[in-house]
Enzyme design. Sequence first.
Site, PDB file in Angstrom:
ATOM      1  N   ARG A 298      -0.523  -8.025  17.875  1.00 18.80           N
ATOM      2  CA  ARG A 298      -0.712  -7.955  19.333  1.00 18.80           C
ATOM      3  C   ARG A 298      -2.020  -8.627  19.719  1.00 18.80           C
ATOM      4  NH1 ARG A 298      -3.964  -3.284  20.149  1.00 18.80           N
ATOM      5  NH2 ARG A 298      -4.034  -2.075  18.237  1.00 18.80           N
TER       6      ARG A 298
ATOM      7  N   ARG B  47      12.741  -3.318  16.298  1.00 18.55           N
ATOM      8  CA  ARG B  47      12.116  -3.683  15.027  1.00 18.55           C
ATOM      9  C   ARG B  47      11.239  -2.547  14.529  1.00 18.55           C
ATOM     10  NH1 ARG B  47       8.290  -7.463  15.399  1.00 18.55           N
ATOM     11  NH2 ARG B  47       8.312  -7.765  13.146  1.00 18.55           N
TER      12      ARG B  47
ATOM     13  N   LYS C 139       6.456  -7.477  27.866  1.00 19.32           N
ATOM     14  CA  LYS C 139       7.665  -7.797  27.100  1.00 19.32           C
ATOM     15  C   LYS C 139       8.897  -7.763  27.996  1.00 19.32           C
ATOM     16  CE  LYS C 139      10.126  -6.143  23.007  1.00 19.32           C
ATOM     17  NZ  LYS C 139       9.908  -5.603  21.656  1.00 19.32           N
TER      18      LYS C 139
HETATM   19  C1  BTN Z   1      12.570  -4.962  19.457  1.00 21.18           C
HETATM   20  O1  BTN Z   1      12.014  -5.384  20.465  1.00 21.18           O
HETATM   21  O2  BTN Z   1      11.967  -4.246  18.645  1.00 21.18           O
HETATM   22  C2  BTN Z   1      13.997  -5.344  19.222  1.00 21.18           C
HETATM   23  C3  BTN Z   1      14.907  -4.754  20.246  1.00 21.18           C
HETATM   24  C4  BTN Z   1      16.347  -5.165  20.035  1.00 21.18           C
HETATM   25  C5  BTN Z   1      17.279  -4.459  20.980  1.00 21.18           C
HETATM   26  C6  BTN Z   1      18.680  -4.951  20.860  1.00 21.18           C
HETATM   27  S1  BTN Z   1      19.718  -4.295  22.127  1.00 21.18           S
HETATM   28  C7  BTN Z   1      21.132  -4.890  21.300  1.00 21.18           C
HETATM   29  C8  BTN Z   1      20.912  -4.627  19.828  1.00 21.18           C
HETATM   30  N1  BTN Z   1      21.302  -3.275  19.489  1.00 21.18           N
HETATM   31  C9  BTN Z   1      20.261  -2.537  19.092  1.00 21.18           C
HETATM   32  O3  BTN Z   1      20.317  -1.337  18.757  1.00 21.18           O
HETATM   33  N2  BTN Z   1      19.150  -3.272  19.128  1.00 21.18           N
HETATM   34  C10 BTN Z   1      19.400  -4.629  19.557  1.00 21.18           C
END
Ligand code: BTN
Length: 260
Positions: free
Chosen positions: A251, A61, A123
């Site tokens: 957070r 994100r 996390k």
């Molecule tokens: C976050 O925590 O900010 C979101 C992370 C999301 C990771 C997943 S892994 C599968 C999919 N492909 C990506 O490039 N991102 C999501």
Amino acid sequence: MTIQWPAEAIWEAVSPLWPSFSVEVLPEIDSTNTELMRRARAGQLDPILLVAERQTAGRGRLGRDWKSDTAGEGGTLTFSLGVPLAPADWSGLSLAVGLAVVNALHPALRLKWPNDVWLDGRKLAGILIETAGVGDTRYAVIGVGINLSPREATDLRTPPAALQELLPGVQAPDVLGQVVPVLVRMVQRFAAQGFAPLREDFLARDLLNGQAVVCSDGVTGTARGVDASGALLVHTDQGLIKINSAEVSVRPAPPPATVS
Ligand code: BTN
């Protein structure tokens, strides 16, 4: 190492709900989200589960990178679910997805608004939802990354947790088979009913509720759960405010410094 993915079992569970559903596993891709968004823009809009054993440019994100290990020998499970959706209201989808992941995995897990999965103050999993297309029906790409085995991540503010701390020895294929059918049912329920009926379940898993929080837009206060649209409620000096922007990160506030 060849990984035995439960592609057939997942397809059998999901295809009665989504008749044109398919499952695809790739040894390596830049990002499962990027790939499904590329395909959607090229007109491929059928429901699909895309699993990557390794991502070379995983995304998180707020434009962040998502670093992960390969899925073999523990590592990280990375996948995206692509599906055409036309909910009456999109708000709260990311919370619903987080709830599905937590419900599918373990009662000890908590959700940090909007959709991070946490274990014991760290996390464990991240979710990235993107959409493509125009009009009422859009193509949603729901990306999920779950840390399975403990890993080094010196670049992260909070060190990651790993699912194997709760479920020793659990492997990526088991976790995929556990999460995807629950996630699909949740997406269907959300499309039909929106977030409001899920609010109580979210609150039962809400990590921030009652905690002092700091938001990336400068707001500080005490988290007071979420409203029926999934917006975070924060009690501030100016009163109760709602945060619903996907651009804001929240957070827990650091504990006050002690003076000796
Ligand atoms: C976050 O925590 O900010 C979101 C992370 C999301 C990771 C997943 S892994 C599968 C999919 N492909 C990506 O490039 N991102 C999501």
